[in-house]
Design an enzyme around this catalytic site. Structure first.
Site, PDB file in Angstrom:
ATOM      1  N   ARG A   1      47.172  22.230 100.496  1.00 38.16           N
ATOM      2  CA  ARG A   1      47.706  22.928  99.114  1.00 38.16           C
ATOM      3  C   ARG A   1      48.701  22.180  98.700  1.00 38.16           C
ATOM      4  NH1 ARG A   1      48.252  27.969 103.142  1.00 38.16           N
ATOM      5  NH2 ARG A   1      49.236  26.052 104.149  1.00 38.16           N
TER       6      ARG A   1
ATOM      7  N   LYS B   1      50.271  29.140 118.900  1.00 37.95           N
ATOM      8  CA  LYS B   1      50.815  30.473 118.093  1.00 37.95           C
ATOM      9  C   LYS B   1      50.011  31.575 118.763  1.00 37.95           C
ATOM     10  CE  LYS B   1      49.540  28.221 113.560  1.00 37.95           C
ATOM     11  NZ  LYS B   1      48.919  28.384 112.476  1.00 37.95           N
TER      12      LYS B   1
ATOM     13  N   SER C   1      46.877  32.628 105.527  1.00 42.05           N
ATOM     14  CA  SER C   1      46.662  33.599 106.443  1.00 42.05           C
ATOM     15  C   SER C   1      47.748  34.563 106.641  1.00 42.05           C
ATOM     16  CB  SER C   1      45.988  33.359 107.715  1.00 42.05           C
ATOM     17  OG  SER C   1      44.699  32.658 107.473  1.00 42.05           O
TER      18      SER C   1
ATOM     19  N   HIS D   1      40.500  29.028 102.673  1.00 39.63           N
ATOM     20  CA  HIS D   1      39.378  28.617 103.656  1.00 39.63           C
ATOM     21  C   HIS D   1      37.889  28.469 103.175  1.00 39.63           C
ATOM     22  CE1 HIS D   1      42.126  30.335 106.507  1.00 39.63           C
ATOM     23  NE2 HIS D   1      42.586  29.010 106.564  1.00 39.63           N
TER      24      HIS D   1
HETATM   25  O1  PNS Z   1      44.785  26.627 110.965  1.00 44.94           O
HETATM   26  P1  PNS Z   1      46.080  25.881 111.754  1.00 44.94           P
HETATM   27  O2  PNS Z   1      46.859  26.915 112.445  1.00 44.94           O
HETATM   28  O3  PNS Z   1      46.797  25.148 110.712  1.00 44.94           O
HETATM   29  O4  PNS Z   1      44.975  24.929 112.620  1.00 44.94           O
HETATM   30  C1  PNS Z   1      45.815  23.989 113.484  1.00 44.94           C
HETATM   31  C2  PNS Z   1      44.870  23.276 114.398  1.00 44.94           C
HETATM   32  C3  PNS Z   1      43.871  24.171 115.137  1.00 44.94           C
HETATM   33  C4  PNS Z   1      44.008  22.394 113.643  1.00 44.94           C
HETATM   34  C5  PNS Z   1      45.696  22.256 115.214  1.00 44.94           C
HETATM   35  O5  PNS Z   1      46.446  23.242 116.064  1.00 44.94           O
HETATM   36  C6  PNS Z   1      44.881  21.561 116.534  1.00 44.94           C
HETATM   37  O6  PNS Z   1      44.120  20.812 116.098  1.00 44.94           O
HETATM   38  N1  PNS Z   1      44.942  22.127 117.628  1.00 44.94           N
HETATM   39  C7  PNS Z   1      44.116  21.506 118.897  1.00 44.94           C
HETATM   40  C8  PNS Z   1      45.284  20.671 119.636  1.00 44.94           C
HETATM   41  C9  PNS Z   1      45.122  19.394 119.402  1.00 44.94           C
HETATM   42  O7  PNS Z   1      44.136  18.917 118.984  1.00 44.94           O
HETATM   43  N2  PNS Z   1      46.215  18.855 119.093  1.00 44.94           N
HETATM   44  C10 PNS Z   1      46.482  17.462 118.830  1.00 44.94           C
HETATM   45  C11 PNS Z   1      46.656  17.163 117.351  1.00 44.94           C
HETATM   46  S1  PNS Z   1      48.040  17.766 116.641  1.00 44.94           S
END
Ligand code: PNS
Length: 158
Positions: free
Chosen positions: A89, A40, A127, A16
């Site tokens: 990645r 999650k 993570s 990150h």
């Molecule tokens: O680190 P991660 O878990 O891969 O991050 C995922 C994240 C937080 C970027 C994604 O789950 C997110 O944007 N969640 C907020 C809800 C949202 O906007 N959903 C619509 C887009 S899929």
């Protein structure tokens, strides 16, 4: 230009931080945004994740750490940003990341996503891998900052 780097950061890894450093080069302000209402369940609390991120990004010019709930595009609008940064990645990341980018564009046509490829040395890193290694007492010092490693050790000892 303000960009938003959203994620769970549970916990923040050197992968990150590599993306944050690269993105901060071409943004005036990079908001590292920790999602608080993820589907999650998280290992570290939001406060802990914010603390670890703030410590790890201390001194990085133009980088700020915030939490948000709800949709990423709504958070982008609230901070006046139309750019989302995500790290890539391997090709296995691509499908879900592309779906997320297209969904966000559907929700907010003015918001675009750019992908930054990780350094090869962090290709394997996530993570969840870090949490698993720490759970079994393995050495995570090449994957996370000393502060994060210490928190992991404390949590698993407790
Ligand atoms: O680190 P991660 O878990 O891969 O991050 C995922 C994240 C937080 C970027 C994604 O789950 C997110 O944007 N969640 C907020 C809800 C949202 O906007 N959903 C619509 C887009 S899929």
């Amino acid at each position: 230009m303000t960009a938003v780097y959203p994620g769970s950061f549970d916990p923040v890894t050197y992968g990150h931080l590599d993306i944050i450093r690269r993105a901060s080069v071409f943004t005036d302000r990079l908001i590292v945004a920790v999602l608080t209402n993820s589907a999650k369940s998280s290992f570290f609390s939001v406060e802990e994740r914010l603390d670890m991120l703030s410590a790890a990004t201390d001194g990085m010019e133009g980088v700020v750490v915030r939490s948000f709930s709800g949709l990423t595009v709504d958070f982008c609008r609230s901070v006046g940003s139309n750019l989302i940064v995500r790290g890539l990645r391997a090709v296995t990341d691509f499908e879900s990341e592309f779906q997320m980018a297209l969904t966000n564009r559907e929700l907010a046509g003015e918001v675009d996503t750019i992908f930054i490829s990780t350094s090869t040395k962090y290709l394997f890193l996530s993570s969840s891998i870090v949490r698993e290694i720490a759970l079994y007492g393995g050495d995570v010092s090449a994957m996370v900052t000393p502060g994060v490693a210490e928190r992991l050790t404390r949590r698993f000892k407790g």
